[in-house]
Design a protein around this motif. Structure first.
Motif, mmCIF file in Angstrom:
data_model
loop_
_atom_site.group_PDB
_atom_site.id
_atom_site.type_symbol
_atom_site.label_atom_id
_atom_site.label_comp_id
_atom_site.label_asym_id
_atom_site.label_seq_id
_atom_site.Cartn_x
_atom_site.Cartn_y
_atom_site.Cartn_z
ATOM 1 N N ILE A 96 0.827 -1.214 0.000
ATOM 2 C CA ILE A 96 0.000 0.000 0.000
ATOM 3 C C ILE A 96 0.858 1.260 0.000
ATOM 4 O O ILE A 96 0.418 2.310 -0.470
ATOM 5 N N ASP A 97 2.083 1.165 0.499
ATOM 6 C CA ASP A 97 2.974 2.328 0.465
ATOM 7 C C ASP A 97 3.276 2.743 -0.969
ATOM 8 O O ASP A 97 3.483 3.928 -1.257
ATOM 9 N N GLN A 98 3.278 1.780 -1.888
ATOM 10 C CA GLN A 98 3.530 2.093 -3.297
ATOM 11 C C GLN A 98 2.358 2.829 -3.942
ATOM 12 O O GLN A 98 2.531 3.507 -4.954
ATOM 13 N N LYS A 99 1.169 2.724 -3.350
ATOM 14 C CA LYS A 99 -0.028 3.319 -3.943
ATOM 15 C C LYS A 99 -0.316 4.719 -3.410
ATOM 16 O O LYS A 99 -1.189 5.401 -3.936
ATOM 17 N N MET A 100 0.378 5.132 -2.360
ATOM 18 C CA MET A 100 0.101 6.415 -1.725
ATOM 19 C C MET A 100 1.229 7.404 -2.014
ATOM 20 O O MET A 100 2.396 7.092 -1.821
ATOM 21 N N LYS A 101 0.854 8.592 -2.469
ATOM 22 C CA LYS A 101 1.862 9.600 -2.782
ATOM 23 C C LYS A 101 2.681 9.980 -1.548
ATOM 24 O O LYS A 101 3.858 10.289 -1.640
ATOM 25 N N ARG A 162 -6.243 -2.353 7.875
ATOM 26 C CA ARG A 162 -6.926 -2.499 6.588
ATOM 27 C C ARG A 162 -8.372 -2.964 6.725
ATOM 28 O O ARG A 162 -9.040 -3.185 5.719
ATOM 29 N N ARG A 163 -8.848 -3.118 7.976
ATOM 30 C CA ARG A 163 -10.167 -3.711 8.160
ATOM 31 C C ARG A 163 -11.211 -2.795 8.797
ATOM 32 O O ARG A 163 -12.406 -3.018 8.617
ATOM 33 N N GLU A 218 -7.584 10.944 -0.335
ATOM 34 C CA GLU A 218 -7.548 10.226 -1.615
ATOM 35 C C GLU A 218 -6.444 9.182 -1.628
ATOM 36 O O GLU A 218 -6.585 8.123 -2.252
ATOM 37 N N ASP A 219 -5.341 9.468 -0.956
ATOM 38 C CA ASP A 219 -4.245 8.505 -0.845
ATOM 39 C C ASP A 219 -4.711 7.242 -0.135
ATOM 40 O O ASP A 219 -4.476 6.121 -0.592
ATOM 41 N N ALA A 223 -5.332 3.325 -1.570
ATOM 42 C CA ALA A 223 -4.633 2.180 -0.981
ATOM 43 C C ALA A 223 -5.586 1.194 -0.315
ATOM 44 O O ALA A 223 -5.168 0.124 0.135
ATOM 45 N N GLY A 224 -6.871 1.550 -0.223
ATOM 46 C CA GLY A 224 -7.839 0.661 0.391
ATOM 47 C C GLY A 224 -7.771 0.624 1.903
ATOM 48 O O GLY A 224 -8.176 -0.362 2.527
ATOM 49 N N VAL A 225 -7.267 1.700 2.502
ATOM 50 C CA VAL A 225 -7.182 1.778 3.961
ATOM 51 C C VAL A 225 -8.399 2.566 4.464
ATOM 52 O O VAL A 225 -8.548 3.746 4.142
ATOM 53 N N PRO A 226 -9.266 1.943 5.263
ATOM 54 C CA PRO A 226 -10.533 2.589 5.659
ATOM 55 C C PRO A 226 -10.396 3.587 6.806
ATOM 56 O O PRO A 226 -11.071 3.474 7.832
ATOM 57 N N MET A 227 -9.544 4.570 6.625
ATOM 58 C CA MET A 227 -9.446 5.622 7.634
ATOM 59 C C MET A 227 -10.788 6.334 7.725
ATOM 60 O O MET A 227 -11.539 6.403 6.747
#
Length: 326
Positions: A96-101, A162-163, A218-219, A223-227
């Motif tokens: 997920i670090d690769q997907k977030m600016k 991630r959940r 948006e980051d 990444a699919g992280v449900p913050m």
């Protein structure tokens, strides 16, 4: 571990380099890149919280005196533990670090270090942390740091992050542990004071993290992280931030009973300042005006530093405690 930067193989076989063309970086330059990559794995800026939380608690535990040697070894052991947890976190979150600016330049995300080398590095740091604290402080402090690493890696990173949107609510407990570690290093036991300070950081973590997440929503979504800012409206997030900030300030005031007037004044003043900022964010959100969550994020850092620095000064000056007035 030194072979982890730049991949494997000769210059002639690496992508982007033509046969016979030398590496663009000198040997010394590559070594420097490797060193900086491993330092980056530890998230050195995040470890600043360790200093803010640990030293004042140790001064409170030994109110009126300063044991520089014990403080130093506790910080070293705590730093090694935090560095271990952060490194192992990056090993798990490399995808997920690769997907977030915000995180795409981290060592594993840009393949500056291999996952296996980072894993070994993180485990070695964890063992070193336990050894330093057990040898130079006591077993309780060493066990608490080890428990922190395990909680951050297995509970927060692997399960919660991630959940559920409550990831930083419960996962933030790992960042509160320096309060317990510092107290245990001095006394060899635990008491209600470090538990209160644990709660201060526990309640502070959600508004602190959500302010940043609002800025990088948006980051996290990519990444699919449900913050919380990803799954809820800005108004709901702002309200939650207000609730947790009030809980934070209330927790700091509980400690007034065991401290002197310096801490009391700082806790009240800083609390009012931080509450004002969060309420302004909520008011702007309600009016539909542009908001600046990053400003609140930065102010939250300053707030926590001010409160804990006030605690440190109060402990060193050692004026009569508020409890002694009654």
């Amino acid at each position: 571990m030194g072979h982890s930067v730049g991949g494997h193989g000769s210059a002639a076989t690496r992508p982007g380099l033509s046969p016979g063309i030398p590496e663009p970086t000198s040997g010394a330059g590559r070594l420097r890149q490797i060193v900086f990559a491993y330092i980056a794995l530890t998230k050195p800026r995040v470890i600043e919280l360790l200093l803010v939380a640990t030293v004042p608690v140790m001064l409170l535990a030994d109110r009126g005196s300063i044991d520089i040697g014990l403080i130093a070894v506790t910080l070293v052991g705590g730093w090694l533990g935090a560095a271990s947890a952060n490194t192992l976190n990056m090993v798990i979150d490399h995808d997920i670090d690769q997907k977030m600016k915000r995180t795409e330049r981290r060592p594993l995300a840009r393949h500056a270090v291999s996952r296996m080398h980072a894993l070994v590095f993180g485990l070695v740091l964890g063992v070193a942390s336990f050894a330093v604290l057990w040898t130079c402080a006591n077993l309780l402090s060493a066990l608490l740091v080890t428990a922190t690493i395990a909680f951050y890696v297995f509970v927060y990173t692997m399960i919660l992050k991630r959940r559920t949107w409550q990831n930083v609510v419960w996962g933030g407990a790992a960042g509160c542990m320096p309060t317990l570690v510092g107290w245990a290093a001095v006394t060899g036991s635990l008491s209600w004071q470090p538990v209160v300070l644990f709660l201060v950081i526990f309640f502070w973590t959600p508004p602190h993290t959500w302010a940043l997440a609002m800025r990088y929503k948006e980051d996290y979504k990519a990444a699919g992280v449900p913050m919380l800012p990803v799954v809820a409206t800005e108004l709901h997030v702002a309200k939650q931030m207000v609730y947790y900030t009030w809980a934070t300030v209330a927790s700091t005031l509980v400690l007034v009973w065991a401290t002197g007037p310096i801490y009391a004044v700082v806790a009240i003043g800083a609390g009012a300042w931080f509450l004002r900022a969060v309420h302004k964010l909520l008011a702007a959100t309600r009016r539909g005006e542009p908001i600046t969550p990053l400003k609140v994020f930065l102010q939250s850092n300053e707030y926590l530093a001010i409160v804990f620095c006030g605690l440190a000064v109060d402990s060193v000056v050692h004026l009569p405690t508020v409890a002694g007035w009654f």
